[in-house]
Structure formats: structure tokens, C-alpha cells
Write an enzyme that holds these catalytic residues in place. Structure first.
Site, PDB file in Angstrom:
ATOM      1  N   GLY A   1       0.833  -1.191   0.000  1.00 16.19           N
ATOM      2  CA  GLY A   1       0.000   0.000   0.000  1.00 16.19           C
ATOM      3  C   GLY A   1       0.868   1.242   0.000  1.00 16.19           C
TER       4      GLY A   1
ATOM      5  N   GLN B   1       2.870   9.979   1.911  1.00 12.80           N
ATOM      6  CA  GLN B   1       4.226   9.419   1.951  1.00 12.80           C
ATOM      7  C   GLN B   1       5.104   9.941   0.834  1.00 12.80           C
ATOM      8  OE1 GLN B   1       2.489   5.266   2.364  1.00 12.80           O
ATOM      9  NE2 GLN B   1       4.406   5.020   3.484  1.00 12.80           N
TER      10      GLN B   1
ATOM     11  N   CYS C   1       6.162  -0.321   7.503  1.00 17.43           N
ATOM     12  CA  CYS C   1       5.765   0.879   6.757  1.00 17.43           C
ATOM     13  C   CYS C   1       6.954   1.329   5.925  1.00 17.43           C
ATOM     14  CB  CYS C   1       5.350   1.982   7.718  1.00 17.43           C
ATOM     15  SG  CYS C   1       4.845   3.505   6.886  1.00 17.43           S
ATOM     16  N   LEU C   2       6.690   1.684   4.689  1.00 13.65           N
ATOM     17  CA  LEU C   2       7.766   2.161   3.815  1.00 13.65           C
ATOM     18  C   LEU C   2       8.376   3.453   4.350  1.00 13.65           C
ATOM     19  CD1 LEU C   2       6.031   1.435   0.392  1.00 13.65           C
ATOM     20  CD2 LEU C   2       7.918   0.156   1.424  1.00 13.65           C
TER      21      LEU C   2
ATOM     22  N   HIS D   1      -4.226   1.276   7.697  1.00 17.55           N
ATOM     23  CA  HIS D   1      -2.871   1.856   7.799  1.00 17.55           C
ATOM     24  C   HIS D   1      -2.723   3.044   6.830  1.00 17.55           C
ATOM     25  CE1 HIS D   1       1.717   1.164   7.906  1.00 17.55           C
ATOM     26  NE2 HIS D   1       1.550   1.927   6.833  1.00 17.55           N
ATOM     27  N   GLU D   2      -3.220   2.890   5.605  1.00 12.60           N
ATOM     28  CA  GLU D   2      -3.093   3.971   4.607  1.00 12.60           C
ATOM     29  C   GLU D   2      -3.955   5.168   4.995  1.00 12.60           C
ATOM     30  OE1 GLU D   2      -0.666   3.489   2.949  1.00 12.60           O
ATOM     31  OE2 GLU D   2      -0.588   1.311   2.962  1.00 12.60           O
TER      32      GLU D   2
ATOM     33  N   HIS E   1      -2.263   7.349   7.418  1.00 13.49           N
ATOM     34  CA  HIS E   1      -1.273   8.252   6.812  1.00 13.49           C
ATOM     35  C   HIS E   1      -1.928   9.567   6.381  1.00 13.49           C
ATOM     36  CE1 HIS E   1       2.500   6.047   6.568  1.00 13.49           C
ATOM     37  NE2 HIS E   1       1.953   5.007   5.967  1.00 13.49           N
TER      38      HIS E   1
HETATM   39  O1  GNR Z   1       4.133  -2.675   2.546  1.00 15.45           O
HETATM   40  C1  GNR Z   1       3.525  -2.526   3.607  1.00 15.45           C
HETATM   41  N1  GNR Z   1       3.253  -3.626   4.366  1.00 15.45           N
HETATM   42  C2  GNR Z   1       2.386  -3.598   5.447  1.00 15.45           C
HETATM   43  C3  GNR Z   1       2.388  -4.691   6.294  1.00 15.45           C
HETATM   44  C4  GNR Z   1       1.535  -4.729   7.377  1.00 15.45           C
HETATM   45  C5  GNR Z   1       0.688  -3.687   7.625  1.00 15.45           C
HETATM   46  C6  GNR Z   1       0.692  -2.575   6.800  1.00 15.45           C
HETATM   47  C7  GNR Z   1       1.531  -2.531   5.718  1.00 15.45           C
HETATM   48  S1  GNR Z   1       1.497  -1.153   4.674  1.00 15.45           S
HETATM   49  C8  GNR Z   1       3.143  -1.175   4.067  1.00 15.45           C
HETATM   50  C9  GNR Z   1       3.314  -0.117   2.981  1.00 15.45           C
HETATM   51  C10 GNR Z   1       3.126   1.245   3.592  1.00 15.45           C
HETATM   52  O2  GNR Z   1       3.905   1.760   4.336  1.00 15.45           O
HETATM   53  N2  GNR Z   1       2.000   1.844   3.338  1.00 15.45           N
HETATM   54  O3  GNR Z   1       1.728   3.031   3.898  1.00 15.45           O
HETATM   55 NI    NI Z   2       2.859   3.088   5.724  1.00 20.87          NI
END
Ligand code: GNR
Ligand code: NI
Length: 170
Positions: free
Chosen positions: A46, A51, A91-92, A133-134, A137
Site C-alpha cells: 500500500g 508518503q 511501513c515504507l 494503515h493507509e 497516513h
Molecule cells: O508494505 C507494507 N506492508 C504492510 C504490512 C503490514 C501492515 C501494513 C503494511 S502497509 C506497508 C506499505 C506502507 O507503508 N504503506 O503506507
Molecule cells: Ni505506511
């Protein structure tokens, strides 16, 4: 298409609240395409516009194995249902760190696609976790906000050090 740079914690720009998209034009389609390309390249499941330092309510998600079916969601609104479950998140924007976070295992998603058409669907499991999660952000929230202050401070210090070394090396 273009690959975009991903901001990393503790960059204060990750704390900005994204604004709703009002105009569905070619620019939004291009943004979605660039975000999908950046997500696949990372690789991640995601990516939120926040980001990549674009403070508009756009997220992309693809939890499939073959990276064949990206969801592009604009102005997403979630209804959280189901039960809470713990999952080890990454998270990236917090590269190299993984912690347990509690999220709902079932959600209803209302959003628009890149053409401005309204969507509504249910999501479960990893996809539901990722969408939550997104959406965090877009409100300036990161998974590290759910863990202890001690753990978050440790992560911040380690990333600060890495960023300093990267800056020195150019
Ligand atoms: O790649 C991602 N893996 C992930 C694993 C578990 C819970 C959430 C994520 S999202 C993350 C990519 C990212 O940072 N998206 O904002
Ligand atoms: Ni993230």
C-alpha cells in the site's frame, strides 16, 4: 509513469493532514499511476499520497501475490466493524522496523475511483489492515504511534542516525 521518493519517519511532513480531492482530472489519474508504480517498486502492499509529499486523500493498495490488481481509492471513508486483531506491521516510511498493531479485521470502504465514480465495498484480513494503515497516513498518523514511547523513540533515533549517514554520503 514516474517513481516517487518516499518520506521517512520522523519527517514532519508525514504529520500533515491530507485534503479531500475535489477535481477528478488527468493529474489525479497520473498521481494514482505513479503511486502504484512506486508501491510495486518499493515493494509494498500500500501507499498513501502523504508518503510521497502530496497532501491529498489518495491511497493505493494491492495485497495480491502477482501485483495485478491495484486498488486506487480517493477520499476513502471507513466504517470499522468486526473484531480487533493484532498484526505485525511495517511501513515504507519506517523502513526496517516491524511492530504488532491492533486493527479491525473487517471494514466497509466508501471511496471514489480515479474517474470520480463512487465505490462501496467490504474488506477483510490483510487488505482491511492495509487500508486502515493507509487512511491513518492521510491523517498524519503512523503505525509507530500505536507502540510505546520507548520503542518509538528508539526507532526515531536509529532512523535519525541512518539519515545522517545517508546525508554525509550524499
Ligand atoms: O508494505 C507494507 N506492508 C504492510 C504490512 C503490514 C501492515 C501494513 C503494511 S502497509 C506497508 C506499505 C506502507 O507503508 N504503506 O503506507
Ligand atoms: Ni505506511
Amino acid at each position: 509513469m514516474a517513481l516517487l521518493d518516499i518520506l521517512e519517519f520522523p519527517d514532519p511532513r508525514l504529520r500533515k493532514k491530507a485534503k479531500r480531492v475535489e477535481v477528478f482530472d488527468e493529474r489525479i489519474k497520473q498521481l494514482c499511476d505513479d503511486m502504484v508504480e512506486t508501491m510495486y517498486e518499493a515493494p509494498g502492499i500500500g501507499l498513501a499520497a502523504t508518503q510521497i509529499n502530496v497532501h491529498e486523500r489518495v491511497i493505493v493498495v494491492d495485497v495480491s501475490e502477482d501485483q495485478s490488481n491495484p486498488l486506487k481509492l480517493i477520499n476513502p471513508e471507513l466504517t470499522l466493524t468486526g473484531e480487533k486483531m493484532d498484526y505485525q506491521e511495517g511501513c515504507l516510511s519506517v523502513p526496517g522496523f516491524y511492530e504488532q498493531v491492533s486493527r479491525y479485521d473487517k471494514i466497509t470502504v466508501k471511496a471514489f475511483n480515479e474517474k470520480g465514480e463512487a465505490l462501496e465495498f467490504e474488506s477483510t484480513e490483510l487488505e482491511a489492515i492495509c487500508i486502515q494503515h493507509e487512511c491513518d497516513h492521510l491523517d498524519g498518523k503512523l503505525f509507530v504511534d500505536y507502540i510505546s514511547n520507548l520503542k518509538r523513540t528508539r526507532i526515531r533515533k536509529k532512523l535519525d542516525k541512518i539519515h545522517k549517514e545517508q546525508a554525509r554520503q550524499g
